[in-house]
Design a protein around this motif. Structure first.
Motif, PDB file in Angstrom:
ATOM      1  N   PHE A 190       0.831  -1.209   0.000  1.00  0.00           N
ATOM      2  CA  PHE A 190       0.000   0.000   0.000  1.00  0.00           C
ATOM      3  C   PHE A 190       0.861   1.254   0.000  1.00  0.00           C
ATOM      4  O   PHE A 190       1.972   1.270   0.525  1.00  0.00           O
ATOM      5  CB  PHE A 190      -0.929  -0.003   1.218  1.00  0.00           C
ATOM      6  CG  PHE A 190      -1.780  -1.235   1.301  1.00  0.00           C
ATOM      7  CD1 PHE A 190      -2.612  -1.585   0.248  1.00  0.00           C
ATOM      8  CD2 PHE A 190      -1.724  -2.064   2.406  1.00  0.00           C
ATOM      9  CE1 PHE A 190      -3.380  -2.739   0.302  1.00  0.00           C
ATOM     10  CE2 PHE A 190      -2.488  -3.221   2.474  1.00  0.00           C
ATOM     11  CZ  PHE A 190      -3.322  -3.560   1.422  1.00  0.00           C
ATOM     12  N   GLN A 200      -6.853   1.729  -2.930  1.00  0.00           N
ATOM     13  CA  GLN A 200      -6.213   0.403  -2.909  1.00  0.00           C
ATOM     14  C   GLN A 200      -7.024  -0.568  -2.059  1.00  0.00           C
ATOM     15  O   GLN A 200      -7.103  -1.760  -2.365  1.00  0.00           O
ATOM     16  CB  GLN A 200      -4.784   0.535  -2.374  1.00  0.00           C
ATOM     17  CG  GLN A 200      -3.885   1.310  -3.333  1.00  0.00           C
ATOM     18  CD  GLN A 200      -2.492   1.551  -2.785  1.00  0.00           C
ATOM     19  OE1 GLN A 200      -2.302   1.728  -1.583  1.00  0.00           O
ATOM     20  NE2 GLN A 200      -1.516   1.575  -3.676  1.00  0.00           N
ATOM     21  N   GLU A 237       1.534  -4.111  -6.982  1.00  0.00           N
ATOM     22  CA  GLU A 237       1.588  -2.899  -6.157  1.00  0.00           C
ATOM     23  C   GLU A 237       1.729  -1.686  -7.061  1.00  0.00           C
ATOM     24  O   GLU A 237       2.513  -1.691  -8.017  1.00  0.00           O
ATOM     25  CB  GLU A 237       2.763  -2.961  -5.167  1.00  0.00           C
ATOM     26  CG  GLU A 237       2.802  -1.748  -4.254  1.00  0.00           C
ATOM     27  CD  GLU A 237       3.718  -1.909  -3.030  1.00  0.00           C
ATOM     28  OE1 GLU A 237       4.225  -3.016  -2.795  1.00  0.00           O
ATOM     29  OE2 GLU A 237       3.913  -0.906  -2.319  1.00  0.00           O
ATOM     30  N   ARG A 292      -9.208  -1.470 -11.436  1.00  0.00           N
ATOM     31  CA  ARG A 292      -8.667  -0.114 -11.418  1.00  0.00           C
ATOM     32  C   ARG A 292      -9.490   0.797 -12.315  1.00  0.00           C
ATOM     33  O   ARG A 292      -9.584   1.990 -12.063  1.00  0.00           O
ATOM     34  CB  ARG A 292      -7.194  -0.108 -11.803  1.00  0.00           C
ATOM     35  CG  ARG A 292      -6.322  -0.570 -10.643  1.00  0.00           C
ATOM     36  CD  ARG A 292      -4.894  -0.731 -11.054  1.00  0.00           C
ATOM     37  NE  ARG A 292      -4.333   0.483 -11.597  1.00  0.00           N
ATOM     38  CZ  ARG A 292      -3.760   1.443 -10.874  1.00  0.00           C
ATOM     39  NH1 ARG A 292      -3.691   1.320  -9.570  1.00  0.00           N
ATOM     40  NH2 ARG A 292      -3.264   2.505 -11.446  1.00  0.00           N
ATOM     41  N   THR A 298      -7.163   5.173  -7.316  1.00  0.00           N
ATOM     42  CA  THR A 298      -6.029   4.258  -7.227  1.00  0.00           C
ATOM     43  C   THR A 298      -4.748   4.846  -7.813  1.00  0.00           C
ATOM     44  O   THR A 298      -3.811   4.129  -8.101  1.00  0.00           O
ATOM     45  CB  THR A 298      -6.357   2.938  -7.952  1.00  0.00           C
ATOM     46  OG1 THR A 298      -6.839   3.247  -9.246  1.00  0.00           O
ATOM     47  CG2 THR A 298      -7.360   2.137  -7.183  1.00  0.00           C
TER      48      THR A 298
END
Ligand code: IPD
Length: 302
Positions: A190, A200, A237, A292, A298
């Motif tokens: 994160f 996220q 990530e 996403r 995000t």
């Protein structure tokens, strides 16, 4: 160096391992009691300790002696341009928050790349090593040479250098082959920006009921090496910098895996890094593209 290794990849891998292990020992052995935050960077959560700076200074000094013609790019501000076309990309402590709290999941990441490491897709790792001094593990690779795990001792535990098998390695690494999303053990991380984290969290909330489980270890370099070792099936990530991923990316690909951005042909970048065995990577990529697209929050923190 020789006709079968014109670039000297074997030597570059040996150097990467030596540098990562040396800095790993330093941060482990000289971690001050009552370690605190020296300063913050992008947000109040993005911390630097005195040992991040010392580790980078140590690595920079070693490289000045050993590879004076190469460039150096480090997380804590080193930016030296070289004349050889090679650049050492350094994360002196990846997982600094783990280190701050004395949690084991931090590492020193050292990669040597050709090209421009400041531009996604413009660099290629030649050799790299990720040393985790709390587990005594060093993951390492060179282009075309496979991915490997070795062990190293520290002052407090010199015997750990022989590893759990009684030998120091190296043992070969291989990613998993998991063709079903419901069986994928998925690692992620994160951002330090609280707003970005909210987006996220939405993505994780959607994925969690549909995968085997989620892991958040706290250091991108370690996560990538865990993909290579088959300890997780995939990892994604947003917000990773080149120093987080340069060595780990090579370890994954040399272990038979795939590392991309948010498209099969996109390079990993701050926008997104996705890694896994080919099947799990494809499954996770497809999910992320959809998720996403449906979340407006995000954006990586950079
Ligand atoms: C990173 C942070 C981040 C995590 C990443 C790490 P660094 O470590 O801990 O929260 O999600 O995986 O690489 O670079 O700040 O030490």
């Amino acid at each position: 160096m020789g006709p079968e290794d014109p670039v000297g990849l074997v030597e570059l891998e040996r150097l990467a391992v030596g540098l990562a292990v040396g800095a790993g020992r330093l941060v482990r052995q000289e971690r001050p009691d009552g370690l605190g935050v020296a300063r913050t960077k992008s947000t109040d959560l993005d911390v630097v300790t005195v040992m991040d700076t010392r580790s980078e200074e140590h690595l920079r000094g070693r490289l000045a002696e050993l590879r004076p013609h190469d460039g150096v790019l480090g997380e804590e501000g080193t930016g030296i341009s070289g004349t050889s076309g090679l650049t050492w990309v350094l994360d002196p402590i990846d997982g600094t928050v783990n280190y701050l709290y004395d949690l084991p999941g931090y590492a020193v990441s050292v990669a040597v790349v050709e090209g421009d490491p400041t531009t996604p897709g413009a660099w290629r790792p030649l050799a790299g090593a990720v040393a985790n001094p709390s587990t005594h593990e060093v993951f390492h690779a060179r282009r075309g040479g496979g991915a490997w795990l070795s062990w190293f001792g520290t002052e407090a535990d010199p015997g750990a250098g022989s590893g759990p098998t009684g030998k120091g390695g190296p043992v070969p690494l291989c990613v998993t082959d998991v063709p079903d999303l419901s069986q994928v053990l998925l690692a992620t991380g994160f951002a330090y920006d609280r707003e970005v984290r909210a987006g996220q969290a939405e993505v994780v909330a959607d994925l969690l009921p549909r995968v085997r489980d989620i892991r958040r270890a706290g250091a991108a370099a370690v996560d990538l090496c865990h993909v290579a070792a088959g300890r997780v099936d995939a990892y994604y990530e947003a917000g990773c910098h080149v120093w987080d991923i340069a060595a780990g990316t090579l370890v994954v690909t040399e272990a038979g895996g795939v590392v991309t951005g948010l498209g099969r042909d996109e390079p990993p970048s701050e926008a997104m890094t996705v890694a896994g065995g080919a099947s799990a990577h494809a499954l996770v990529l497809d999910e992320l593209k959809v998720l996403r697209g449906t979340s407006g929050r995000t954006t990586p923190s950079g």
